[in-house]
Design an enzyme around this catalytic site. Structure first.
Site, mmCIF file in Angstrom:
data_model
loop_
_atom_site.group_PDB
_atom_site.id
_atom_site.type_symbol
_atom_site.label_atom_id
_atom_site.label_comp_id
_atom_site.label_asym_id
_atom_site.label_seq_id
_atom_site.Cartn_x
_atom_site.Cartn_y
_atom_site.Cartn_z
ATOM 1 C CD GLU A 33 -2.183 2.019 -3.602
ATOM 2 O OE1 GLU A 33 -3.224 2.802 -3.800
ATOM 3 O OE2 GLU A 33 -1.489 2.545 -2.687
ATOM 4 C CG ASP A 74 -1.994 0.914 1.208
ATOM 5 O OD1 ASP A 74 -2.716 0.908 0.470
ATOM 6 O OD2 ASP A 74 -2.105 2.001 2.099
#
Ligand code: GLC
Length: 549
Positions: free
Chosen positions: A276, A215
């Site tokens: 990401e 993330d």
């Protein structure tokens, strides 16, 4: 013109994999409380094996107060009771492996929840303590420190700083949170933080995870002086990544990824790490996947490309060149839990540049069936491309973005952190319809659903599409089977000459023609392998066809 090199047959699985994102709270609910859970996912894994994907990426299911749907983690090594137990996670991984599916789990290293003991200890230990150095605390500006340390904004709206009150009741310093106030950012210059995350990676690798989705992999490093940065208010968090950006895409993140790669490489079985990272241009993003860094990065440049033949061809070429330049496979993605579902996104003019949800109280709603036709055409472009593709749960059912969620049911922090009420991401997170006639469309036995499902979703239910020729579900199944049979993931792509607003390319022995023009175009007379809408001698507007080359 050949633009990619064939991958050797022995190459690792992730180079060509189709990876399906499960958003646990919205996939399947076995407990009946209206929130999806791990046993629910396990019970439906067969659907994913039958779909023909190679791997499943699970969004966070860790302990969390759920202020950002689990991306606010309060224990990285335990399962939130909302989703089940560690035993349930083990059972899920075991069942997936039995079915031949790999499991990728999410790791959230930019920030924790403010309820994580690491942050609670930092608050309790007081100013100047080593515990405070785990996060980014700074004195405020102004005579009494009542102004935030700089002008950075949260991605969800409002300031990126919150002031604390010390134990003795006096106002204290501020802490940085690039996302919600309950998501304090770690200080990655502190080796203590890096050591803790090594342990988190090992914990899940040891339990059998085949990889991690990382993330905010572009955000862990901040410019040491934390300088002001002029932001465009529509972009809330700022420009994506000029090299001197004070928090996005900084060079100091790369040693972290080299360290994580070494950990992944120390395990057997080709464990994979995917970033990401909202970084542009793609040539810069390619630095995240250099040979000693991460394996893959989501191609958000592709996701954000409009439905336009010139732009689409350009981003495909740019992607293949950028990733190939560092020896990585390109990835392709059209939808995820942060962005408007692609049939709608490709059909509306207005969307936030970073993809978080549909614009304020959008009146801009496309015709649902025209949007679906375009979405299906876009899918058949993506699944023909060499490299690895990511699917988001429900896209195989052709789900539209759910726009008409009652205000009081909305859950995304964006909704209340933005003054003009940006709808945020709830519209792509509505629980899946499995069975046309069951309560909550079979999502939960009790009929509960944490976000309301539109009544019109009967027609999108998996049960209404399975075995129905031409349904979106059957189109995805056929595409994944043909993709494998024709080796499209490891192919080379060659562009054929085409007329305006039409894309025409060949991948191995498959010719792909995409009609983005307003009129019908002639079709070569050859075997149709698959089409997003049945061709009738010609190819209609917003249709993609796979032909035997
Ligand atoms: C990523 C996640 C998003 C989350 C944010 C903060 O962008 O995909 O859902 O809100 O990080 O963790």
């Amino acid at each position: 013109m050949p633009t990619s090199t064939p991958t050797p047959v022995s190459s690792p699985w992730w180079r060509t994999a189709v990876i399906y994102q499960v958003y646990p709270r919205s996939f399947a609910d076995a407990s009946g409380d209206g929130v999806g859970d791990l046993p629910g996912i396990t019970s439906r894994l067969k659907h994913l094996a039958d779909l023909g994907v190679d791997a499943v990426w699970l969004s966070p299911f860790y302990r969390s107060p759920q202020n950002d749907a689990g991306y606010d983690v309060s224990d990285y090594c335990d399962v939130d009771p909302l989703f089940g137990t560690l035993d349930d996670a083990d059972a899920l991984i075991a069942r997936a492996h039995e079915l031949g599916l790999r499991i990728i789990v999410d790791v959230v290293p930019n920030h924790s929840s403010s309820e994580h003991p690491w942050f609670q200890e930092a608050l309790a230990a007081g100013p100047g303590s080593p515990e405070r150095d785990r996060y980014i605390f700074r004195e405020g500006r102004g005579a009494d420190g009542s102004e935030p340390p700089n002008n950075w904004l949260s991605m969800f709206g409002g300031p990126a700083w919150t002031r604390i009150t010390e134990a003795d009741g006096r106002p204290g310093p501020w802490y940085l949170h690039l996302f919600d106030a309950t998501q304090p950012d770690f200080d990655w210059t502190n080796p203590w933080v890096a050591d803790r995350f090594d342990e988190v990676l090992r914990f899940w690798f040891d339990r059998g995870a085949d990889g991690f989705r990382i993330d905010v992999a572009h955000g862990l490093a901040k410019a040491p002086s934390l300088p002001d940065f002029e932001v465009d208010p529509r972009r809330t968090g700022g420009e994506w990544a000029p090299d001197d950006h004070p928090y996005w895409g900084r060079a100091e993140v790369h040693p972290i990824w080299r360290r994580w790669r070494a950990i992944a490489d120390s395990y057997d079985g080709d464990r994979a790490l995917v970033a990401e990272a909202w970084v542009t241009p793609l040539s810069k993003l390619a630095r995240w996947v250099r040979r000693d860094e991460l394996h893959q990065a989501f191609n958000f440049g592709y996701l954000m490309t409009a439905w336009d033949a010139v732009e689409l061809r350009a981003v495909i070429d740019e992607s293949l060149a950028a990733f190939e330049g560092v020896g990585a496979p390109s990835t392709w993605v059209l939808s995820n839990h942060d962005t408007i579902r692609h049939p709608f996104r490709l059909s509306v003019a207005e969307q936030l540049p970073h993809g978080i949800g549909i614009g304020p109280k959008s009146a801009d709603r496309p015709d649902e069936s025209a949007a679906l036709a375009r979405g299906r055409a876009a899918t058949l472009v993506m699944l023909a491309l060499p490299g690895s593709a990511y699917l988001y749960q429900g896209e195989e059912l052709g789900l539209p973005e759910a726009i008409d969620i009652p205000d009081e049911a909305r859950q995304d922090p964006t909704w209340w952190r933005t003054p003009d009420g940006v709808y945020g991401r709830d519209g792509c997170r509505v629980p899946l319809p499995w069975e046309a006639d069951a309560p909550a469309f079979g999502f939960s036995l009790t009929g509960k659903s944490w976000l309301p499902q539109p009544a019109s979703w009967t027609k999108y239910a998996a049960s209404a599409q399975a075995g129905v020729a031409g349904s979106t579900l059957e189109m995805y199944r056929s595409a994944l089977r043909l993709r494998r049979e024709h080796g499209l993931g490891q192919a080379r792509i060659t562009w054929n000459e085409s007329i305006e607003d039409v894309l025409d390319f060949t991948v191995n022995d498959v010719r792909v023609i995409v009609n983005m023009s307003d009129t019908e175009v002639p079709l070569p007379r050859t075997e149709v392998l698959l089409a997003s809408a049945s061709p009738t001698g010609t190819l209609a507007h917003d249709t993609t066809v796979w032909l035997r080359a």
